[in-house]
Design a protein around this motif. Structure first.
Motif, mmCIF file in Angstrom:
data_model
loop_
_atom_site.group_PDB
_atom_site.id
_atom_site.type_symbol
_atom_site.label_atom_id
_atom_site.label_comp_id
_atom_site.label_asym_id
_atom_site.label_seq_id
_atom_site.Cartn_x
_atom_site.Cartn_y
_atom_site.Cartn_z
ATOM 1 N N ARG A 34 5.917 -1.879 9.391
ATOM 2 C CA ARG A 34 4.484 -1.637 9.612
ATOM 3 C C ARG A 34 3.885 -0.626 8.644
ATOM 4 N NH1 ARG A 34 4.372 -0.908 16.159
ATOM 5 N NH2 ARG A 34 4.362 -3.121 16.680
ATOM 6 N N HIS A 35 4.588 0.491 8.443
ATOM 7 C CA HIS A 35 4.000 1.626 7.740
ATOM 8 C C HIS A 35 4.710 2.013 6.450
ATOM 9 C CE1 HIS A 35 1.816 2.175 11.480
ATOM 10 N NE2 HIS A 35 2.965 2.211 12.129
ATOM 11 N N MET A 36 5.835 1.364 6.153
ATOM 12 C CA MET A 36 6.676 1.751 5.011
ATOM 13 C C MET A 36 7.118 3.200 5.147
ATOM 14 S SD MET A 36 7.271 -0.877 3.116
ATOM 15 C CE MET A 36 7.987 -0.123 1.671
ATOM 16 N N LYS A 37 7.389 3.601 6.383
ATOM 17 C CA LYS A 37 7.871 4.946 6.688
ATOM 18 C C LYS A 37 8.822 4.871 7.866
ATOM 19 C CE LYS A 37 3.656 7.482 5.483
ATOM 20 N NZ LYS A 37 4.036 8.135 4.279
ATOM 21 N N ILE A 38 9.885 5.630 7.778
ATOM 22 C CA ILE A 38 10.761 5.817 8.928
ATOM 23 C C ILE A 38 10.337 7.134 9.553
ATOM 24 C CG2 ILE A 38 13.138 6.228 9.669
ATOM 25 C CD1 ILE A 38 14.059 4.413 7.371
ATOM 26 N N ARG A 39 9.858 7.050 10.763
ATOM 27 C CA ARG A 39 9.282 8.210 11.450
ATOM 28 C C ARG A 39 10.341 9.269 11.760
ATOM 29 N NH1 ARG A 39 4.048 7.654 10.391
ATOM 30 N NH2 ARG A 39 3.301 5.586 10.937
ATOM 31 N N ASN A 40 9.953 10.532 11.590
ATOM 32 C CA ASN A 40 10.848 11.638 11.922
ATOM 33 C C ASN A 40 11.274 11.576 13.381
ATOM 34 O OD1 ASN A 40 10.862 12.720 9.358
ATOM 35 N ND2 ASN A 40 9.232 14.176 9.774
ATOM 36 N N ALA A 41 10.365 11.159 14.263
ATOM 37 C CA ALA A 41 10.696 11.102 15.693
ATOM 38 C C ALA A 41 11.856 10.137 15.952
ATOM 39 C CB ALA A 41 9.466 10.707 16.503
ATOM 40 N N ALA A 42 11.906 9.037 15.227
ATOM 41 C CA ALA A 42 12.997 8.073 15.401
ATOM 42 C C ALA A 42 14.317 8.672 14.922
ATOM 43 C CB ALA A 42 12.695 6.781 14.645
ATOM 44 N N MET A 86 16.190 7.193 -3.487
ATOM 45 C CA MET A 86 16.115 6.819 -2.072
ATOM 46 C C MET A 86 14.909 7.508 -1.451
ATOM 47 S SD MET A 86 18.985 7.583 0.849
ATOM 48 C CE MET A 86 20.067 6.310 0.256
ATOM 49 N N GLY A 87 14.270 6.821 -0.524
ATOM 50 C CA GLY A 87 13.151 7.413 0.185
ATOM 51 C C GLY A 87 13.626 8.496 1.142
ATOM 52 N N ALA A 88 12.735 9.423 1.451
ATOM 53 C CA ALA A 88 13.090 10.528 2.347
ATOM 54 C C ALA A 88 13.458 10.029 3.739
ATOM 55 C CB ALA A 88 11.936 11.524 2.425
ATOM 56 N N GLY A 89 12.719 9.068 4.254
ATOM 57 C CA GLY A 89 13.021 8.534 5.582
ATOM 58 C C GLY A 89 14.376 7.844 5.624
ATOM 59 N N ASP A 90 14.694 7.118 4.561
ATOM 60 C CA ASP A 90 15.990 6.447 4.477
ATOM 61 C C ASP A 90 17.113 7.480 4.461
ATOM 62 O OD1 ASP A 90 14.447 4.120 4.167
ATOM 63 O OD2 ASP A 90 14.549 4.235 1.982
ATOM 64 N N ALA A 91 16.922 8.547 3.690
ATOM 65 C CA ALA A 91 17.935 9.601 3.599
ATOM 66 C C ALA A 91 18.120 10.287 4.951
ATOM 67 C CB ALA A 91 17.529 10.617 2.535
ATOM 68 N N VAL A 121 16.408 -8.326 2.794
ATOM 69 C CA VAL A 121 15.559 -8.551 1.622
ATOM 70 C C VAL A 121 15.178 -10.024 1.524
ATOM 71 C CG1 VAL A 121 15.524 -8.589 -0.916
ATOM 72 C CG2 VAL A 121 16.379 -6.574 0.280
ATOM 73 N N ALA A 122 16.148 -10.894 1.678
ATOM 74 C CA ALA A 122 15.862 -12.331 1.594
ATOM 75 C C ALA A 122 14.877 -12.756 2.678
ATOM 76 C CB ALA A 122 17.160 -13.127 1.704
ATOM 77 N N LEU A 123 15.095 -12.295 3.888
ATOM 78 C CA LEU A 123 14.204 -12.654 5.000
ATOM 79 C C LEU A 123 12.801 -12.099 4.786
ATOM 80 C CD1 LEU A 123 13.896 -13.909 7.828
ATOM 81 C CD2 LEU A 123 14.567 -11.687 8.753
ATOM 82 N N ARG A 139 -1.530 -6.328 9.298
ATOM 83 C CA ARG A 139 -1.685 -4.939 8.854
ATOM 84 C C ARG A 139 -0.379 -4.289 8.378
ATOM 85 N NH1 ARG A 139 -5.315 -4.934 13.446
ATOM 86 N NH2 ARG A 139 -7.435 -4.946 12.658
ATOM 87 N N TRP A 140 0.698 -5.028 8.372
ATOM 88 C CA TRP A 140 1.966 -4.461 7.933
ATOM 89 C C TRP A 140 1.885 -4.131 6.446
ATOM 90 C CZ3 TRP A 140 6.683 -7.503 10.249
ATOM 91 C CH2 TRP A 140 6.719 -7.290 11.635
ATOM 92 N N LYS A 141 2.136 -2.874 6.115
ATOM 93 C CA LYS A 141 2.100 -2.441 4.720
ATOM 94 C C LYS A 141 3.211 -3.080 3.894
ATOM 95 C CE LYS A 141 -0.248 1.955 5.115
ATOM 96 N NZ LYS A 141 -0.185 3.385 4.818
ATOM 97 N N SER A 142 4.308 -3.429 4.530
ATOM 98 C CA SER A 142 5.452 -3.958 3.777
ATOM 99 C C SER A 142 5.163 -5.312 3.141
ATOM 100 C CB SER A 142 6.690 -4.058 4.673
ATOM 101 O OG SER A 142 6.516 -5.036 5.667
ATOM 102 N N TRP A 143 4.187 -6.058 3.668
ATOM 103 C CA TRP A 143 3.906 -7.367 3.082
ATOM 104 C C TRP A 143 3.468 -7.235 1.627
ATOM 105 C CZ3 TRP A 143 6.582 -10.015 5.943
ATOM 106 C CH2 TRP A 143 6.375 -10.279 7.292
ATOM 107 N N GLY A 144 2.705 -6.191 1.309
ATOM 108 C CA GLY A 144 2.195 -6.051 -0.048
ATOM 109 C C GLY A 144 2.879 -4.983 -0.875
ATOM 110 N N ALA A 145 3.885 -4.351 -0.344
ATOM 111 C CA ALA A 145 4.538 -3.247 -1.045
ATOM 112 C C ALA A 145 5.515 -3.742 -2.116
ATOM 113 C CB ALA A 145 5.287 -2.372 -0.045
ATOM 114 N N ARG A 146 5.571 -3.004 -3.216
ATOM 115 C CA ARG A 146 6.568 -3.309 -4.251
ATOM 116 C C ARG A 146 7.963 -2.925 -3.777
ATOM 117 N NH1 ARG A 146 6.340 -0.535 -9.268
ATOM 118 N NH2 ARG A 146 7.833 -2.042 -10.033
ATOM 119 N N LYS A 147 8.042 -1.801 -3.061
ATOM 120 C CA LYS A 147 9.325 -1.331 -2.558
ATOM 121 C C LYS A 147 9.690 -2.098 -1.296
ATOM 122 C CE LYS A 147 8.977 3.282 -4.468
ATOM 123 N NZ LYS A 147 9.023 4.712 -4.186
#
Length: 168
Positions: A34-42, A86-91, A121-123, A139-147
């Motif tokens: 949805r947001h291209m972010k892994i939330r700190n709360a998770a 690597m992204g901060a959320g991924d780390a 990635v394939a899916l 509204r999912w940001k990932s649909w149009g994201a390069r990453k």
């Protein structure tokens, strides 16, 4: 038919961790889509589950080593993030997930992660090319994201590892 992998994580601990972490792992995947972010709360939820439940289901020495493993992964993830590898959320997710994975299981989990990421990635890349699919979540940001939203592979990898370790 059981899988030909025998994980070191005790069945009982794996089952409890699987049940408790499944919602957080799903949250990680969905939030990244949805947001291209892994939330700190998770991430903090995952860490809290291990910190609270770990000493109840693991021997104390193993529990403490697993915390050290998480701290090492936090340092590695921080370095990878600084290097823009690597992204901060991924780390942060990897650091929070690391205590759940016993060292003898690490190679199998890396193989599992590789397969899960390739499938994710394939899916994702296929689904975002289908207008009927993208209209379901416009509204999912990932649909149009390069990453790529790595949480889509990371969260399910931890869940699958714990499920296989618990239930074979």
């Amino acid at each position: 038919m059981p899988l030909p992998v025998d994980f070191a994580l005790p069945d009982r601990a794996a089952a409890i961790f699987f049940i408790l972490t499944l919602p957080a792992c799903g949250w990680v995947a969905l939030s990244d889509l949805r947001h291209m972010k892994i939330r700190n709360a998770a991430v903090l939820t995952l860490a809290a589950i291990f910190l609270v439940i770990g000493p109840l289901v693991l021997p104390l020495d193993l529990y403490l080593w697993q915390i050290v493993q998480g701290l090492v992964m936090l340092a590695v993830g921080f370095a990878l993030n600084l290097a823009r590898a690597m992204g901060a959320g991924d780390a942060k997710f990897l650091a929070a997930a690391a205590p759940f994975v016993l060292l003898p299981d690490a190679y199998a989990v890396l193989v599992l992660l590789s397969v899960m990421l390739l499938m994710a990635v394939a899916l994702h890349r296929s689904a975002r090319r289908i207008p009927q699919v993208t209209r379901l979540a416009p509204r999912w940001k990932s649909w149009g994201a390069r990453k790529f939203p790595m949480g889509l592979g990371l969260g399910p990898t931890l869940s699958l590892y714990l499920a296989v370790a618990a239930f074979g």
